[in-house]
Write an enzyme that holds these catalytic residues in place. Structure first.
Site, short mmCIF file in Angstrom:
data_model
loop_
_atom_site.label_atom_id
_atom_site.label_comp_id
_atom_site.label_asym_id
_atom_site.label_seq_id
_atom_site.Cartn_x
_atom_site.Cartn_y
_atom_site.Cartn_z
N CYS A 99 0.86 -1.19 0.00
CA CYS A 99 0.00 0.00 0.00
C CYS A 99 0.89 1.24 0.00
O CYS A 99 1.72 1.42 0.89
CB CYS A 99 -0.89 -0.01 1.23
SG CYS A 99 -1.70 1.56 1.52
N CYS A 103 -3.39 7.49 -1.66
CA CYS A 103 -4.70 7.59 -2.34
C CYS A 103 -5.81 8.06 -1.42
O CYS A 103 -6.84 8.55 -1.90
CB CYS A 103 -5.10 6.24 -2.91
SG CYS A 103 -3.73 5.23 -3.46
N THR A 190 -4.12 4.77 7.23
CA THR A 190 -3.07 4.46 6.26
C THR A 190 -2.17 5.67 6.02
O THR A 190 -2.64 6.71 5.59
CB THR A 190 -3.74 4.04 4.93
OG1 THR A 190 -4.58 2.92 5.18
CG2 THR A 190 -2.72 3.69 3.88
N GLU A 256 -0.01 1.64 8.97
CA GLU A 256 -1.34 1.87 9.55
C GLU A 256 -1.16 2.45 10.95
O GLU A 256 -0.37 1.93 11.74
CB GLU A 256 -2.14 0.57 9.62
CG GLU A 256 -2.37 -0.11 8.27
CD GLU A 256 -3.20 0.70 7.29
OE1 GLU A 256 -4.03 1.53 7.74
OE2 GLU A 256 -3.03 0.52 6.07
N HIS A 291 -12.54 5.36 -3.27
CA HIS A 291 -11.50 4.46 -2.77
C HIS A 291 -11.74 3.02 -3.26
O HIS A 291 -10.80 2.25 -3.43
CB HIS A 291 -11.41 4.53 -1.25
CG HIS A 291 -10.01 4.25 -0.76
ND1 HIS A 291 -8.91 4.91 -1.25
CD2 HIS A 291 -9.53 3.36 0.14
CE1 HIS A 291 -7.81 4.43 -0.67
NE2 HIS A 291 -8.17 3.48 0.17
N TYR A 295 -8.98 0.55 -5.53
CA TYR A 295 -8.55 -0.84 -5.32
C TYR A 295 -8.49 -1.64 -6.60
O TYR A 295 -7.79 -2.66 -6.66
CB TYR A 295 -9.49 -1.52 -4.31
CG TYR A 295 -9.11 -1.24 -2.87
CD1 TYR A 295 -8.91 0.06 -2.43
CD2 TYR A 295 -8.96 -2.27 -1.96
CE1 TYR A 295 -8.55 0.31 -1.12
CE2 TYR A 295 -8.60 -2.03 -0.66
CZ TYR A 295 -8.39 -0.75 -0.24
OH TYR A 295 -8.03 -0.51 1.06
N CYS A 298 -4.59 -0.46 -7.38
CA CYS A 298 -3.45 -0.77 -6.49
C CYS A 298 -3.28 -2.26 -6.24
O CYS A 298 -2.17 -2.79 -6.32
CB CYS A 298 -3.55 0.02 -5.19
SG CYS A 298 -4.72 -0.63 -3.99
N GLU A 446 -6.38 -5.55 3.91
CA GLU A 446 -6.82 -4.27 3.36
C GLU A 446 -7.81 -4.48 2.22
O GLU A 446 -8.75 -3.71 2.06
CB GLU A 446 -5.60 -3.49 2.86
CG GLU A 446 -5.61 -2.08 3.38
CD GLU A 446 -4.52 -1.24 2.76
OE1 GLU A 446 -3.62 -1.79 2.12
OE2 GLU A 446 -4.61 -0.03 2.92
FE1 SF4 Z 1 -3.24 1.87 -0.14
FE2 SF4 Z 1 -4.53 0.91 -2.26
FE3 SF4 Z 1 -5.79 2.51 -0.47
FE4 SF4 Z 1 -3.91 3.46 -2.16
S1 SF4 Z 1 -5.92 2.59 -2.72
S2 SF4 Z 1 -4.11 3.91 0.02
S3 SF4 Z 1 -2.49 1.76 -2.21
S4 SF4 Z 1 -4.98 0.44 -0.13
FE FE Z 2 -6.44 1.01 1.88
#
Ligand code: SF4
Ligand code: FE
Length: 481
Positions: A99, A103, A190, A256, A291, A295, A298, A446
């Site tokens: 991660c 984001c 995060t 985290e 968000h 995902y 990422c 996550e």
């Molecule tokens: Fe982390 Fe993925 Fe959330 Fe970006 S989108 S903060 S990489 S879990």
């Molecule tokens: Fe996340």
């Protein structure tokens, strides 16, 4: 041009913070071996944004200043921007295999941009202008911003105001002409420590009478009254042992933080919501939607590397030509690309909000995240299947490197001709790290709970399933009145 170099970023986060890890205060957290990989990860974002090769994906032109900015500070101006966001996240997942933390604030800003506009339109407030000023500073200084949503929530069967402890949900405890005082905690934060600023939001849809909880504001992450406690991750102490082979992904990692707000003052100019309970639910949904779209980028990038590691270990083990191995790699790829398809689809079908910014398709973003709660587990299961039991029975690096026992371990870890035992060891540890070690936090837990647990997506999917319309389709074809 407001683009920080990775080194400038590193210097800029060297500030005093009230941080605890293993029951002790941490000074100079940027040198701590458990924390350092998470900083390397963020530095990679700043590094890629400097590279000509990735200019188009990592940077863009700000609609606020006209300057070239890091895409992580952008307010989406088209569906193309939304698609590029997902591509950028896949790229970063491929580079860091964890991660990369930036984001959350990005998604928060894009949600707040339209919500503040709509609040002002309805209530004649001036949040939107305020937010634009705040975010322009972020763009100009290329700041890393976190977004904080999840309260500790106390007794889940009770509303915020009925909790035995009123601080179970972050709330306003005092107010004067200059600003607010807030108290509470935000968990699973995060990258909070690695961020310059954070934007705090409510965690659920609030009702009349719950105004003190309907609060959103921007804050410096080292503001007086904020205490941070570093979250543990599986096998994290391997990072403080000698050597790096046992860590797996020794360069990069997620972060985290458990964040406690003990009567923190928020100046007026940083407040973006105060008591507007009727907008709290929509803010939660929009942030979560953005968000959930993220995902689809990422985790796919991380999946790419896990699939690569699995293919590599099958080559090292001499199993790569077996048909069932090839078929399992196809299945892993199919699952991973399905996630990507969802991320791209919800972006391509994005739409323009009244404020002028673009938002992803909500239904498809939720379908995307629902799949993310499942597929990485299956991809990980297949990786473990192909890698073999050695990923969790292998001796330590110290044994491998020991003069006494090392040569014997190497002899028996050696597989095909020309394959070095240490390389095989590295890949096995890497797979262990992603499926059950530190990086499994990013890749599995996550995926399950980040951007909302699976049931949160099912609620959003059920709201948008439009069954009435689907029933009409049947009636039309069967000529039922
Ligand atoms: Fe982390 Fe993925 Fe959330 Fe970006 S989108 S903060 S990489 S879990
Ligand atoms: Fe996340």
């Amino acid at each position: 041009m407001p683009l920080k170099t990775p080194e400038e970023y590193l210097e800029s986060i060297k500030r005093p913070v009230n941080l605890y890890l293993f029951g002790e205060k941490v000074k100079e957290f940027w040198n701590h071996p458990i924390i350092k990989p998470s900083i390397n990860t963020v530095m990679k974002i700043y590094e890629l944004a400097q590279m000509e090769e990735y200019k188009d994906i990592m940077t863009t032109k700000s609609h606020l200043t006209g300057e070239i900015i890091n895409r992580f500070t952008h307010i989406h101006q088209s569906t193309e921007d939304l698609v590029k966001k997902v591509k950028m996240q896949r790229l970063l997942g491929q580079y860091t295999v964890c991660c990369f933390q930036r984001c959350v604030g990005f998604d928060t800003a894009n949600a707040l941009y339209s919500i503040t506009y709509e609040m002002d339109k309805k209530n004649n407030t001036n949040y939107h202008k305020r937010f634009i000023k705040y975010w322009t500073e972020v763009q100009i200084q290329d700041l890393m911003v976190d977004g904080a949503m999840t309260d500790t929530k106390g007794d889940r069967s009770k509303r915020p105001k009925d909790q035995p402890d009123p601080d179970a949900y972050l709330h306003i405890v005092n107010e004067n002409d200059d600003g607010l005082i807030v108290r509470g905690a935000k968990v699973h934060q995060t990258g909070f420590l690695n961020s310059h600023r954070a934007i705090i939001m409510p965690t659920l849809s609030l009702r009349l009478g719950e105004e003190e909880y309907a609060v959103s504001f921007g804050i410096d992450t080292n503001e007086k009254g904020i205490t941070l406690v570093y979250g543990r991750q599986s096998c994290d102490t391997r990072k403080i042992e000698d050597g790096k082979l046992d860590i797996g992904n020794f360069k990069y990692g997620g972060q985290e933080i458990f964040v406690i707000f003990d009567d923190v003052f928020i100046p007026k100019e940083n407040i973006f919501m105060k008591g507007e309970v009727e907008f709290s639910g929509e803010l939660v949904n929009r942030f979560a939607g953005f968000h959930r779209q993220s995902y689809g980028g990422c985790k796919v990038g991380v999946g790419d590397v896990l699939i690569g590691a699995t293919a590599l270990i099958s080559e090292y083990n001499g199993t790569e030509k077996a048909s069932h191995i090839r078929d399992k790699l196809v299945e892993m790829t199919h699952l991973n690309e399905t996630l990507y398809s969802c991320g791209i689809a919800c972006s391509s079908l994005g739409f323009q909000r009244e404020a002028g910014n673009y938002e992803m398709d909500m239904l498809l973003a939720n379908v995307c995240k629902q799949n993310v709660t499942r597929f990485p587990y299956e991809i990980g299961r297949l990786a473990e299947d192909i890698a073999g039991g050695m990923i969790c029975t292998m001796p330590s690096e110290a044994d491998l490197k020991s003069e006494e026992i090392g040569p014997l371990i190497e002899k028996y870890l050696t597989t095909c001709e020309g394959i070095c035992a240490e390389d095989r060891y590295k890949v096995l540890r890497f797979i262990e790290n992603l499926t059950m070690g530190v990086a499994s936090v990013s890749y599995k837990t996550e995926s399950m709970h980040g951007a909302g647990s699976p049931q949160a997506q099912r609620i959003m999917i059920s709201r948008q399933a439009n069954l009435a319309e689907k029933k009409k389709l049947v009636k039309r074809i069967l000529e039922i009145d």
